[in-house]
Design an enzyme around this catalytic site. Structure first.
Site, short mmCIF file in Angstrom:
data_model
loop_
_atom_site.label_atom_id
_atom_site.label_comp_id
_atom_site.label_asym_id
_atom_site.label_seq_id
_atom_site.Cartn_x
_atom_site.Cartn_y
_atom_site.Cartn_z
N CYS A 8 0.98 -0.87 -0.31
CA CYS A 8 -0.03 -0.18 0.27
C CYS A 8 1.14 1.33 -0.06
CB CYS A 8 -0.62 -0.46 1.53
SG CYS A 8 -0.21 0.11 2.91
N HIS A 67 5.69 -5.91 8.37
CA HIS A 67 5.11 -7.18 8.39
C HIS A 67 5.57 -8.57 7.62
CE1 HIS A 67 2.66 -6.41 12.50
NE2 HIS A 67 3.69 -6.01 12.31
N GLU A 92 0.26 -0.18 16.03
CA GLU A 92 -1.19 0.47 15.42
C GLU A 92 -1.64 0.75 16.47
OE1 GLU A 92 -3.30 0.19 12.39
OE2 GLU A 92 -4.81 1.63 12.54
N THR A 120 -6.98 0.40 11.30
CA THR A 120 -7.11 0.37 9.91
C THR A 120 -7.58 -1.13 8.85
OG1 THR A 120 -5.10 0.60 10.22
CG2 THR A 120 -5.34 2.52 10.08
N CYS A 151 -9.07 1.88 6.91
CA CYS A 151 -8.08 2.38 5.08
C CYS A 151 -8.71 1.70 4.28
CB CYS A 151 -6.41 1.75 5.78
SG CYS A 151 -5.34 2.11 4.18
S1 SF4 Z 1 -3.38 2.68 6.94
FE1 SF4 Z 1 -3.65 2.07 4.94
S2 SF4 Z 1 -2.55 2.73 3.51
FE2 SF4 Z 1 -1.75 3.12 6.16
S3 SF4 Z 1 0.08 1.51 5.83
FE3 SF4 Z 1 -1.76 1.40 6.87
S4 SF4 Z 1 -2.99 -0.39 4.71
FE4 SF4 Z 1 -0.64 0.87 4.35
#
Ligand code: SF4
Length: 281
Positions: free
Chosen positions: A15, A43, A129, A165, A193
Site C-alpha cells: 500500500c 510485517h 498501531e 485501520t 483504510c
Molecule cells: S493505513 Fe492503509 S495505507 Fe497506511 S500503512 Fe496501513 S494499510 Fe497501508
C-alpha cells in the site's frame, strides 16, 4: 511439467503507506549505510531480511530508550506520544514514516479523548498501531478484538467506536449493529483504510477467476489474515504461503490456472518469485 497458467493480481502488493516508509528507509540507507528502525518496518520477514542486509537495524522499544544521537525510522504503524518524548530526551532524529491514514486516526481519537468520550477500539491487543492509538488516550480507551470479548465488558450507554485501520469492514459494521440492537447509542467511526477495504472487493473478483489461489503474506500481517480469509471464502482452493519454499506440488493439478495475490505488506518481488517457481513446476 505441470503447465500452470499463472497470473499475479495487479492490485496486490504494498500500500502507499508501506511504499513511503520503505522509500524513506532506502534513501537514508543509501546516504549513511545503516539506519535504526523501531519495530519491523513491514510485517513481512522476507522484505525485512532484504532491508537488514542493506543495513537496516530493527530495534525494540527497550533498545530505543537506550539509544542516543542517532537517526531512527518510525514505521507506517505510527507510535504513541511517549516515543516522541524519548527522542527529545535522547537527541534522536526521527525519520517519521507514520502513514497519513494512521496519523489522521490518531488525531481523531485524541479529539474524542479530549471531549471525554468513552472510546472503544476494535483492534488487536499489543499491535503497534493499536499501541499508538491507545497512547492518544493515556491508555484509557478500551481495546477489544472480537464481539465476544466486547460483550464480556460492562458497556456504557453511549459508545464512540473506532477501528484499527486493517480490520475487516463487515465485522466492524456487525459490531456497530449489534451494539445498537442492544440499546446503545453508537458513534461509529469507520476508520478502516480503503487500501485494505477496497482490496477486499477486488480480491473477491480476482479469486473466482482461477482454479487455485496462492495468497502470499507474512504470518504477522493483520491485513494478510483478513485478506487471506476473503480469498478463502471466495475460492476454497486458496493456499497461504509466506515464502517460495512453502509451495508444494500437491497443491496443484496439471494445467491449473493459478492466481497470486497478497497483503498490503507483501512485496511485488516476492509474488514474482512465487510466480517463477510455479512456472517451473
Ligand atoms: S493505513 Fe492503509 S495505507 Fe497506511 S500503512 Fe496501513 S494499510 Fe497501508
Amino acid at each position: 511439467m505441470y503447465n500452470l497458467q499463472v497470473q499475479i493480481d495487479s492490485n496486490s502488493g504494498f500500500c502507499f503507506g508501506v511504499i513511503y516508509a520503505i522509500q524513506m528507509a532506502e534513501d537514508i540507507l543509501d546516504e549513511q549505510g545503516y539506519l535504526y528502525c523501531l519495530g519491523d518496518i513491514v510485517h513481512n520477514d522476507e522484505e525485512v531480511e532484504r532491508l537488514t542486509r542493506r543495513g537496516l537495524r530493527i530495534i525494540g522499544h527497550e533498545e530505543y530508550r537506550e539509544l542516543h544521537n542517532e537517526h531512527v525510522l518510525i514505521r507506517a504503524h505510527g507510535e504513541p506520544p511517549a516515543t516522541y518524548q524519548v527522542a527529545l530526551q535522547n537527541n534522536l532524529h526521527l525519520i517519521d514514516a507514520s502513514c497519513p491514514v494512521v496519523l489522521k486516526l490518531q488525531n481523531r481519537i485524541k479529539t474524542s479523548y479530549d471531549k471525554k468520550e468513552p472510546i472503544y477500539i476494535y483492534g488487536k491487543h499489543g499491535h503497534a498501531e493499536v499501541v499508538g492509538l491507545l497512547g492518544q488516550t493515556q491508555n484509557q480507551a478500551v481495546v477489544f478484538q472480537s464481539i465476544a470479548e466486547l460483550l464480556q465488558k460492562e458497556l456504557p450507554r453511549n459508545i464512540t467506536l473506532y477501528s484499527q485501520t486493517t480490520k475487516s469492514t463487515s465485522n466492524f459494521y456487525n459490531i456497530k449493529d449489534l451494539l445498537i440492537a442492544r440499546g446503545h447509542t453508537v458513534e461509529a467511526n469507520d476508520t478502516i483504510c480503503r487500501q485494505v477495504s477496497n482490496r477486499d472487493k477486488d480480491l473477491r473478483k480476482f479469486a473466482v477467476k482461477f482454479n487455485k489461489i496462492v495468497f502470499v503474506s507474512g504470518t504477522k500481517s493483520s491485513n494478510g489474515k483478513v485478506l487471506y480469509q476473503v480469498c478463502k471464502d471466495t475460492n476454497v482452493n486458496t493456499y497461504f504461503v509466506s515464502k517460495v519454499e512453502e509451495l508444494k506440488l500437491d497443491m496443484f493439478q496439471p494445467n491449473d490456472s493459478v492466481g497470486i495475490c497478497g497483503a498490503t505488506s507483501t512485496p511485488m518481488w516476492l509474488m514474482e518469485n512465487v510466480r517463477d517457481a510455479l512456472l517451473a513446476f
